[in-house]
Design a protein around this motif. Sequence first.
Motif, short mmCIF file in Angstrom:
data_model
loop_
_atom_site.label_atom_id
_atom_site.label_comp_id
_atom_site.label_asym_id
_atom_site.label_seq_id
_atom_site.Cartn_x
_atom_site.Cartn_y
_atom_site.Cartn_z
N ASN A 1 0.38 1.49 15.52
CA ASN A 1 0.75 0.99 16.85
C ASN A 1 0.21 -0.42 17.07
N GLY A 2 1.05 -1.28 17.56
CA GLY A 2 0.64 -2.65 17.85
C GLY A 2 0.77 -3.58 16.66
N ILE A 3 1.12 -3.04 15.50
CA ILE A 3 1.26 -3.85 14.29
C ILE A 3 2.74 -4.24 14.12
N THR A 4 2.98 -5.50 13.76
CA THR A 4 4.37 -5.95 13.62
C THR A 4 4.84 -6.03 12.18
N GLU A 5 3.89 -6.05 11.22
CA GLU A 5 4.31 -6.08 9.81
C GLU A 5 3.15 -5.67 8.91
N VAL A 6 3.51 -5.09 7.76
CA VAL A 6 2.51 -4.64 6.79
C VAL A 6 2.71 -5.40 5.49
N ARG A 7 1.61 -5.93 4.95
CA ARG A 7 1.67 -6.61 3.66
C ARG A 7 1.11 -5.67 2.59
N ALA A 8 1.91 -5.34 1.60
CA ALA A 8 1.44 -4.56 0.44
C ALA A 8 2.23 -5.06 -0.76
N GLY A 9 1.60 -5.01 -1.93
CA GLY A 9 2.28 -5.54 -3.11
C GLY A 9 2.01 -4.75 -4.37
N THR A 10 0.78 -4.23 -4.51
CA THR A 10 0.41 -3.52 -5.73
C THR A 10 1.23 -2.25 -5.91
N HIS A 11 1.72 -1.70 -4.79
CA HIS A 11 2.50 -0.45 -4.86
C HIS A 11 3.70 -0.57 -5.78
N VAL A 12 4.20 -1.79 -5.98
CA VAL A 12 5.40 -1.95 -6.81
C VAL A 12 5.17 -1.46 -8.24
N PHE A 13 3.95 -1.68 -8.76
CA PHE A 13 3.62 -1.24 -10.12
C PHE A 13 2.61 -0.10 -10.13
N MET A 14 1.71 -0.08 -9.17
CA MET A 14 0.57 0.82 -9.18
C MET A 14 -0.30 0.56 -10.42
N ASP A 15 -1.49 1.14 -10.44
CA ASP A 15 -2.38 0.93 -11.58
C ASP A 15 -3.47 1.99 -11.58
N ARG A 16 -4.38 1.90 -12.53
CA ARG A 16 -5.41 2.93 -12.67
C ARG A 16 -6.37 2.95 -11.48
N VAL A 17 -6.61 1.78 -10.89
CA VAL A 17 -7.48 1.76 -9.71
C VAL A 17 -6.80 2.52 -8.57
N MET A 18 -5.52 2.28 -8.37
CA MET A 18 -4.79 2.99 -7.30
C MET A 18 -4.80 4.50 -7.56
N ALA A 19 -4.68 4.88 -8.84
CA ALA A 19 -4.71 6.30 -9.18
C ALA A 19 -6.09 6.90 -8.88
N GLU A 20 -7.15 6.14 -9.18
CA GLU A 20 -8.51 6.61 -8.89
C GLU A 20 -8.74 6.77 -7.40
N LEU A 21 -8.12 5.86 -6.60
CA LEU A 21 -8.29 5.93 -5.15
C LEU A 21 -7.48 7.07 -4.54
N GLY A 22 -6.57 7.63 -5.33
CA GLY A 22 -5.73 8.71 -4.80
C GLY A 22 -4.44 8.21 -4.18
N VAL A 23 -4.12 6.93 -4.42
CA VAL A 23 -2.91 6.34 -3.84
C VAL A 23 -1.67 6.72 -4.66
N CYS A 24 -1.87 7.00 -5.95
CA CYS A 24 -0.75 7.36 -6.83
C CYS A 24 -1.30 8.24 -7.95
N THR A 25 -0.42 8.66 -8.85
CA THR A 25 -0.87 9.34 -10.06
C THR A 25 -0.61 8.42 -11.24
N GLU A 26 -1.15 8.76 -12.40
CA GLU A 26 -0.91 7.96 -13.61
C GLU A 26 0.59 7.84 -13.91
N ASP A 27 1.33 8.87 -13.55
CA ASP A 27 2.78 8.89 -13.81
C ASP A 27 3.55 7.87 -12.99
N ASP A 28 2.92 7.33 -11.96
CA ASP A 28 3.59 6.33 -11.13
C ASP A 28 3.43 4.92 -11.66
N ILE A 29 2.53 4.72 -12.61
CA ILE A 29 2.22 3.35 -13.06
C ILE A 29 3.40 2.80 -13.85
N ALA A 30 3.99 1.73 -13.35
CA ALA A 30 5.28 1.24 -13.86
C ALA A 30 5.15 0.19 -14.94
#
Lengths: 391, 391
Positions: free
Chosen positions: B242-271
């Motif tokens: 609420n109150g936010i007009t835009e979100v900046r994200a970029g790593t999600h396009v490929f994902m990586d091992r750090v994102m998998a460790e954080l619980g943001v993705c699984t290893e199978d998502d790493i592109a």
Amino acid sequence: MPQNQSSILIPPVPRNTDPSRELPTPCLLLDVDRMQRNIKRMLERMGALGVPLRPHVKTCKSVEIARRMQGPDSPGITVSSLAEAEHFLEAGLVDQVYAVGIGPGKLDAVAALMARGARLAIVLDHADAARAVAAAAQAHHCRYRVLLEIDADGKRAGLNPSDPALTELARLITTSGNELAGVLTHMGGSYGCRGARALAEAAETERLAAVTAAERLREAGHACSITSVGSTPTAAFARNLNGITEVRAGTHVFMDRVMAELGVCTEDDIAISVLTEVISQRASAGEWLIDAGWTALTTDPGIGGPGFGYGRVCDAHGRPVGDLIVRATNQEHGIVAAASGRALDPNSLHIGQRLRILPNHACATAAQFDRYELIGAGCAHGEFWTRFRGW
Amino acid sequence: MPQNQSSILIPPVPRNTDPSRELPTPCLLLDVDRMQRNIKRMLERMGALGVPLRPHVKTCKSVEIARRMQGPDSPGITVSSLAEAEHFLEAGLVDQVYAVGIGPGKLDAVAALMARGARLAIVLDHADAARAVAAAAQAHHCRYRVLLEIDADGKRAGLNPSDPALTELARLITTSGNELAGVLTHMGGSYGCRGARALAEAAETERLAAVTAAERLREAGHACSITSVGSTPTAAFARNLNGITEVRAGTHVFMDRVMAELGVCTEDDIAISVLTEVISQRASAGEWLIDAGWTALTTDPGIGGPGFGYGRVCDAHGRPVGDLIVRATNQEHGIVAAASGRALDPNSLHIGQRLRILPNHACATAAQFDRYELIGAGCAHGEFWTRFRGW
């Protein structure tokens, strides 16, 4: 002369009197005077030891610099990728040692480079690689020049000089019609040594490994004309190189903070630096932000540990500023802090100020840039040399 | 059918059946199917939260990919360098937020990009930067679009949302004729959070910082039309924006091992993965050598710690191999070992075998390459997309 005219005749010194003040940041500065001094010192050392230098061009990846690194007796260059082999072949530097264990998948490309005139030696230490070389030589009707990689310290690749597989590998190479050109060793462990004595001992270990292996091969009837050793630290401290035919060193051209920590050089010898601009202040933490992050400086920790950081902070003229380091990096941000951890004075730097960062690891930091902006006595304004990357 | 003809009709599966088997190593593979899935998932999340995505293109640095990252309601892109701004401007992606605090030395280049049609917003958090913007606007007869950077977690840059300097900065910007477009915050600390709950809390902290700052500016009479937040972890776990007009994200396009460790993705998502070849064996250590060193993988430690290494080892088809990791890297060598530290079986891999390495940090590893070799259902053999670097 009236006092009030002095400011016209002698203009005040601007904030940045450095020749790099017009360059966009971040960029990579190369102090050509320091580089020439580093090159000269290494060539003089090799002269005193009576062994020619085969400069490693993986640090510079620049034709202009590689040419300057060679001594009058240099047999050629050392490369770490086939992209280097190709670039330097095109520049007429045809005698090359590709000092990374050859992958079977690269043998077609090596044959193509030889067909274009490269005198390219490859390196291996495994029978399956020797068999792949035999098969590729037959397929391409070519003769590969092979150096056997010898392990001096158990850190990376190579056969132990006393390993029975050594003569078996030599036989595999020569019976398949390829040339056994000699042996090669790299004392990677020398980067963990500190001071002249430890480095001299590492150099002797490296020399002995190469010479012992070469002797065994000669006893088995192989010519083994090349005994190649090298790294900047061992080259700088070797006491004698008897039995060695060439030394591979490359980092000496620029030097870096790791070399300074090892005692191989001083901070004043480091020839490359990243020009950066102060973009913000972390007033509450007593820190500053610069526009050089890991895209410019890399995440190479150097010797690591608290207070080492990701680069040493100098002013625009290259003079170290107190104990300032780059404490941390993000993609395009660097955080400048005191190595001691104390908060910096709010007026210690200022927004828009230009700084130079001395690299932890010259090979890695230089690899982040496509060109060297030249500074030094003989350099014209705006002069630069290109560098390349890839495989 | 006679048994002895089966080998003609049904040829044995070659060692590498992967479409990447002809590519020189090391190279960067991009699994376009995984990428599209990652993009879709993030756009669906943003749709559910009712906030458009302004994709950060610092991870991909590719026009083809940046176009695919945008949703139908995306206001534009986020860039981390003026080189990105220029490349994407040329590709017609004109609405840009340059999300790194502006250095005074870059204001001429920003003015030139605006003159060429870029709708480029810059970011600052310091009065001296605002004064530099005022001076440059006057010199170039232009009007800069400025976002004030807000600090959510004390990790990098920005003003505390309650800092009295906030409205003072806003006043400096508007009274000099420039546009105060809004506020921006980046929750860098989210990379230190693990799991959905901690990341949702980080997202809320980030949101509150931006919204609080925007409200203060509006109370002081400023329009503040943009409230921009973002990182892949907070975008993935925010409960409301609420109150936010835009979100900046970029790593999600490929994902990586750090994102998998954080619980943001699984290893199978790493592109993305680095295709590499086994070049030697460290038989005594139970390890293998590959031709992907830090020039390919970087020295980025990811989450660090023993057993994490510099990349996860997969076979040529992208399937993880046991607990194999890249334990250490040199410039062109990687050492493959078991994460557990146990010695690998001498026949676990073989010389010439192709492997894929999943990156610790997608932004860093991708930056080591000039192109993406495309793999996936709809990709033609040999198809690639270029990427760029520099500033």
